[in-house]
Every structure is written in structure tokens, then in C-alpha cells.
Write a protein that holds these residues in place. Sequence first.
Motif, PDB file in Angstrom:
ATOM      1  N   PRO A  66       0.778  -1.246  -0.085  1.00 50.55           N
ATOM      2  CA  PRO A  66       0.017  -0.036  -0.233  1.00 50.55           C
ATOM      3  C   PRO A  66       0.859   1.454   0.102  1.00 50.55           C
ATOM      4  CG  PRO A  66      -0.725  -1.407   1.653  1.00 50.55           C
ATOM      5  CD  PRO A  66       0.495  -2.107   1.070  1.00 50.55           C
ATOM      6  N   ASP A  67       1.933   1.277   0.574  1.00 51.43           N
ATOM      7  CA  ASP A  67       2.776   2.484   0.543  1.00 51.43           C
ATOM      8  C   ASP A  67       3.919   2.553  -0.576  1.00 51.43           C
ATOM      9  OD1 ASP A  67       4.399   0.503   1.249  1.00 51.43           O
ATOM     10  OD2 ASP A  67       5.023   1.335   3.231  1.00 51.43           O
ATOM     11  N   GLY A  68       3.496   1.615  -1.746  1.00 51.31           N
ATOM     12  CA  GLY A  68       4.232   1.793  -2.711  1.00 51.31           C
ATOM     13  C   GLY A  68       5.721   0.862  -2.833  1.00 51.31           C
ATOM     14  N   GLU A  69       5.948   0.293  -1.699  1.00 49.94           N
ATOM     15  CA  GLU A  69       7.226  -0.583  -1.639  1.00 49.94           C
ATOM     16  C   GLU A  69       6.982  -1.907  -2.513  1.00 49.94           C
ATOM     17  OE1 GLU A  69      10.070  -0.215  -0.342  1.00 49.94           O
ATOM     18  OE2 GLU A  69       9.495   1.714   0.807  1.00 49.94           O
ATOM     19  N   THR A  70       7.906  -2.353  -3.341  1.00 53.97           N
ATOM     20  CA  THR A  70       7.931  -3.458  -3.980  1.00 53.97           C
ATOM     21  C   THR A  70       8.170  -4.835  -3.063  1.00 53.97           C
ATOM     22  OG1 THR A  70       8.633  -2.483  -5.997  1.00 53.97           O
ATOM     23  CG2 THR A  70       8.798  -4.985  -6.071  1.00 53.97           C
ATOM     24  N   LEU A  71       7.093  -5.772  -3.164  1.00 53.53           N
ATOM     25  CA  LEU A  71       7.533  -6.996  -2.260  1.00 53.53           C
ATOM     26  C   LEU A  71       7.654  -7.955  -3.254  1.00 53.53           C
ATOM     27  CD1 LEU A  71       4.275  -6.523   0.029  1.00 53.53           C
ATOM     28  CD2 LEU A  71       6.691  -5.679   0.492  1.00 53.53           C
ATOM     29  N   GLU A  72       8.554  -8.985  -2.615  1.00 53.19           N
ATOM     30  CA  GLU A  72       8.763  -9.927  -3.492  1.00 53.19           C
ATOM     31  C   GLU A  72       8.175 -11.300  -3.276  1.00 53.19           C
ATOM     32  OE1 GLU A  72      11.447 -11.316  -6.742  1.00 53.19           O
ATOM     33  OE2 GLU A  72      11.563  -9.351  -5.759  1.00 53.19           O
ATOM     34  N   VAL A  73       7.660 -11.776  -4.157  1.00 53.75           N
ATOM     35  CA  VAL A  73       6.831 -13.150  -3.918  1.00 53.75           C
ATOM     36  C   VAL A  73       7.515 -14.564  -4.793  1.00 53.75           C
ATOM     37  CG1 VAL A  73       4.706 -14.485  -4.058  1.00 53.75           C
ATOM     38  CG2 VAL A  73       4.708 -11.858  -3.691  1.00 53.75           C
ATOM     39  N   VAL A 102      11.039  -0.487   5.199  1.00 53.80           N
ATOM     40  CA  VAL A 102      10.693  -1.918   4.342  1.00 53.80           C
ATOM     41  C   VAL A 102      11.608  -2.152   3.053  1.00 53.80           C
ATOM     42  CG1 VAL A 102       8.623  -3.166   3.373  1.00 53.80           C
ATOM     43  CG2 VAL A 102       8.292  -1.624   5.256  1.00 53.80           C
ATOM     44  N   SER A 103      11.793  -3.130   3.115  1.00 54.05           N
ATOM     45  CA  SER A 103      12.721  -3.592   1.841  1.00 54.05           C
ATOM     46  C   SER A 103      12.524  -5.185   1.801  1.00 54.05           C
ATOM     47  CB  SER A 103      14.214  -3.270   2.000  1.00 54.05           C
ATOM     48  OG  SER A 103      14.661  -3.885   0.472  1.00 54.05           O
ATOM     49  N   SER A 104      12.279  -5.516   0.276  1.00 49.28           N
ATOM     50  CA  SER A 104      12.161  -7.124   0.068  1.00 49.28           C
ATOM     51  C   SER A 104      13.583  -7.524  -0.634  1.00 49.28           C
ATOM     52  CB  SER A 104      11.115  -7.228  -0.873  1.00 49.28           C
ATOM     53  OG  SER A 104      11.550  -6.484  -2.302  1.00 49.28           O
ATOM     54  N   ASN A 105      14.596  -6.915  -0.650  1.00 52.00           N
ATOM     55  CA  ASN A 105      15.883  -7.028  -1.154  1.00 52.00           C
ATOM     56  C   ASN A 105      16.754  -7.386   0.197  1.00 52.00           C
ATOM     57  OD1 ASN A 105      18.553  -6.811  -1.938  1.00 52.00           O
ATOM     58  ND2 ASN A 105      17.799  -6.607  -3.897  1.00 52.00           N
ATOM     59  N   LYS A 106      17.242  -8.572   0.429  1.00 56.34           N
ATOM     60  CA  LYS A 106      18.063  -8.808   1.315  1.00 56.34           C
ATOM     61  C   LYS A 106      19.368  -7.978   1.579  1.00 56.34           C
ATOM     62  CE  LYS A 106      20.464 -12.837  -0.189  1.00 56.34           C
ATOM     63  NZ  LYS A 106      20.701 -14.582   0.167  1.00 56.34           N
ATOM     64  N   ASN A 107      20.009  -7.800   0.287  1.00 51.18           N
ATOM     65  CA  ASN A 107      21.407  -7.074   0.399  1.00 51.18           C
ATOM     66  C   ASN A 107      21.105  -5.439   0.614  1.00 51.18           C
ATOM     67  OD1 ASN A 107      22.710  -9.149  -0.573  1.00 51.18           O
ATOM     68  ND2 ASN A 107      22.087  -8.807  -2.845  1.00 51.18           N
ATOM     69  N   VAL A 108      20.098  -5.036   0.202  1.00 53.07           N
ATOM     70  CA  VAL A 108      19.436  -3.395   0.509  1.00 53.07           C
ATOM     71  C   VAL A 108      19.124  -3.624   1.927  1.00 53.07           C
ATOM     72  CG1 VAL A 108      17.901  -1.682   0.083  1.00 53.07           C
ATOM     73  CG2 VAL A 108      18.585  -3.066  -1.811  1.00 53.07           C
ATOM     74  N   ALA A 109      18.618  -4.433   2.419  1.00 54.19           N
ATOM     75  CA  ALA A 109      18.227  -4.343   4.106  1.00 54.19           C
ATOM     76  C   ALA A 109      19.670  -4.562   4.928  1.00 54.19           C
ATOM     77  CB  ALA A 109      17.195  -5.378   4.374  1.00 54.19           C
ATOM     78  N   LEU A 117      11.935  -9.664   9.964  1.00 49.21           N
ATOM     79  CA  LEU A 117      11.304 -10.327   8.557  1.00 49.21           C
ATOM     80  C   LEU A 117      10.154 -10.909   8.887  1.00 49.21           C
ATOM     81  CD1 LEU A 117      11.956 -11.349   5.448  1.00 49.21           C
ATOM     82  CD2 LEU A 117      13.083 -13.323   6.725  1.00 49.21           C
ATOM     83  N   VAL A 118       9.081 -10.472   7.651  1.00 49.17           N
ATOM     84  CA  VAL A 118       7.907 -11.338   7.657  1.00 49.17           C
ATOM     85  C   VAL A 118       7.687 -12.019   6.724  1.00 49.17           C
ATOM     86  CG1 VAL A 118       5.320 -10.931   7.445  1.00 49.17           C
ATOM     87  CG2 VAL A 118       6.558  -9.523   9.132  1.00 49.17           C
TER      88      VAL A 118
END
Length: 498
Positions: free
Chosen positions: A408-415, A437-444, A462-463
Amino acid sequence: MSDANVNYSPIRHSQSGVIALLLILVIWVLIFWQGLVTALDIWLISDTFNHCLFVLPASAYFIYQKREQLALSAIKPNYWVLILCIASSGLYAVGLSGGVQLFMHIATFTFLPFSVWFLLGNEQAKKILFPLFFILFCIPIGEELIPTLQEVTADLSVMMLQWVNVPIYRSGLYIEIPEGRFLVAEACSGISFFIASIVIGCLYAYMNMQSTVRRTAFVLISILFPIIANAIRVFGIILTGHLTNMEHAVGADHLIYGWVFFSFVIICLIALGELIREKSSELIPEASFSPVHVTSKSDYVKACGAITVLMIMVFGWYQVIQGQLSSGTSPHKLNKLLIPNSVVATNWQPEFVDYFDKKQTSFDYKAKQIDLYAVWYPKGHGELVSYANRMYLEDSWTLESSYSANSPDGETLEVSQIVNSRSVRLLGYWYMVDGKVSSNKNVAKLYEIYQIMLGQHTGSGLVMLSMESEYSTLEQDKRLFNEMLVEKFLLINQVFPD
């Protein structure tokens, strides 16, 4: 003969030169002790990196063999190399901040050759270039390539099976033939073959070849050869299972075949080296190095003082980082989930270590069971982004494909779409690092390190959300799963402490 002629050439290795070299070695051990200990643990535990135990002794031996080409009485310190030493120290600080052992190991085993280069100078360091370069094989690196090698091995083996008209169906890393199903697991990636082949290839090229072209060609062969050979091994195992109706090449058989095949690969590699290397008549003996000047004691003191001051400053920096990691109040646990939930049995199970808190539950969304798993690593409590942590057990599941969804806040989630022999699952996830929030582990991971070095880090979490599906309804389930991610995203994030 005059006295002037007798005293023209200075002694090769002065006491001051030996002491300076030993001082650098002692400083290196003291400052990078944590990197050395963690690397040693990996060398002893992992069969893939057992060879690292012999790298430092081998490098020391090769340098000793070059003693006639060196002169510790005539060093010419290159102070520009201190920039590289500072860079290694900085990388170590980053690794220390984020608990990234890979960075710590790279820094540890690059600082030593850089500091020796600094002391000896360009001319003499060039004469022991390979022994200094060989120290880099102490870095326990390469397991990050396992997923790529699995994919390449699966691609090549499937292509070979198609050449001999074996009926196959491939789903991710699963290769199915009429007689049974094979998984190109981590053990089938050939990572041990790959790393050992490169080390042996570099050693053989150094010890038996002089031409740069020949050495480079042989090292490239030692990189490509084990990849192709491992694919042939997997092809042979599957073909044997096909021809024998799965009576052979299953269970422990393929491990035995693997070791036999690995020995054969190394023999073939050395045989190729014998064909490539120069003949004895083409070898040019190396001329000994004759020192023509003596380094003054003040130059030794200046060089040792410069690197000692640098290391004292670095040591102080490391202590500040350690203090930042250990300071702080008692961390909070994960908050209670604000959605109706219950613990239901599921065939999907993540694997995380050293976490401070976790929540694992399930809830219903439009008649579909959604499995939720959340982990929390506050400051100073474990490492979230680590190779030891897995979102699914790779012995039970394999990645088939992945796609992106929007929060909802525009973040890209990885599936991720993961499969096993019985079912297919959708797995969505995102990291939460200090509210970002980040779905990229390297960025996180990089953001976590950045926050630690600023002294602003509080914790990382992590969720993971997963839903079972079937290929017949997969597209419909993807739309439902994406809808659920958008609807529950903000609510689920409230599980993390403020």
C-alpha cells in the motif's frame, strides 16, 4: 681485491627487516583476531573449505622459496599502499558493524598481503606476487554461488538428457523421468569440485608454467572444467537411474560416484596442464636479486611506525563499534498480532537461528489458509540476513519462479513460487530495518550497517507469508495472494516493536 669490492653488496636479510616483517604479522593477528577465529571455525566445520587450513603455510613456503629474489635489508616502502590497507580496515569495520563475516574475512586476508606490499615496495612485492595473491584463498567464499551452480548444472544435464532422448519434465531444480524424480540439491551443485579445482589449477599454473598466457589459459580451464564435468556427473547419475530402473545411482551410490568422478576430474585437469605447460628446454631460470643499497634504521622505524599508528586508530574505531553493538536498553519482543489467528499444521517451515523473538501462526483469508512467520533481531542479538537463515528448507522445497507485488505504501514486495514433489506454494516476504521496508536482503543488510555506524540502529525483522496452491488454480491464487498482501501489510507490520 680491495675492501671496497668486498663490501659492495649488503647482506640480503638484515635483522631490522626481519623484525619489521614479524611486527606486521603480529599486528595483523592482534587487530584481525575475530576475523581469523571465525574463518578458522568455517575451515574446520565445512568440508568445502578444509583446504584453507593449508593456504597460509603454503604461501609462507612459496615466499621462503623466493628468498634469493628478496632482500629484507633493502626495502623501499610504498606509502601509497596504505590507502589499500585503510580500505581493508574500513571493510572490516563494515563487517563488524553488520555481523557480515564475509566482509570481515575479505578484509582480514587482503590486509596481510597489502601490508607486506607496503613494507617491501613494488619491486620486491612483484617477485612474490603469487604467494601474496594465494593468501586470498583463505577467504571462505563461494557458497553464495551454490544456487547459480545448481541452475547451471540442471540446465546442462537436461540438455544432455535431451540429446540421448530420455523423456524428462523439469520443475525448478526437480528433474523427473519415467522411473523417478531427481533433485539437483546443494550437494549436486559441485561447489566443492569448483573451488578445489580453481585452487589446484592456480597452484599447478604457478609451479609448472612461466608464460602469463599459459597460466591464464589453464586457470580459465580450471574454472570451466569442473562446471561442465559436474553437469556430466549429474547427467550420468540420471541416465544410470533411467537405464537400471532406479536400482543404481540412488541413495549413497551417487555420493560414492561423486568422489570417484571428482578424482577423475582432477587427474584430467592435471593431464591438460601437462599438455599446456612449457617443456623443460623452454624454462628460463630466475635470476637472484642483488641488493645494491641498505635501508637505514630510520626508514624501518618510519615504515613500522606508520602502519602501527594506522592500526591503533583502527583498533580504537573497532572498539567504538563493539560498544555501539553492545550498548542499549533491554530489547522489546514482537507485539501481539492484531488479526484472528491460530496455530495450524503446515508443510512449510522456515529455519532461522539466534533470533531474539519469533511468531509463527496461521489465519484464514477468503477460505484460504495463510501461514505467517515473523522473526525479530534487535541490536546486538544475532544476524538477520545470514546464509544460515532460510525461508524454506531446501531439502524439501525448490524455487521455481518469482515475481513482484506492490504494498500500500508503494514498496515492492517479492513473491517466490516454491515447489516440491507434492505441492506448490506462494511465499511473500519483506524486511523491516529501523522502520524501513525492503524485500531485497542486500539492501536491507546495507541499510542495517549504515544505521549501526550512525549509532541509530534498534533492530531488524522479517515477515514471511505463505499460501499453498495448485497449478490448476495458480493464477487465481496469485491474484488472491497479492490482494491479501495489500490488505494485511500495514496490520502485520504492527507486530514489530516501535
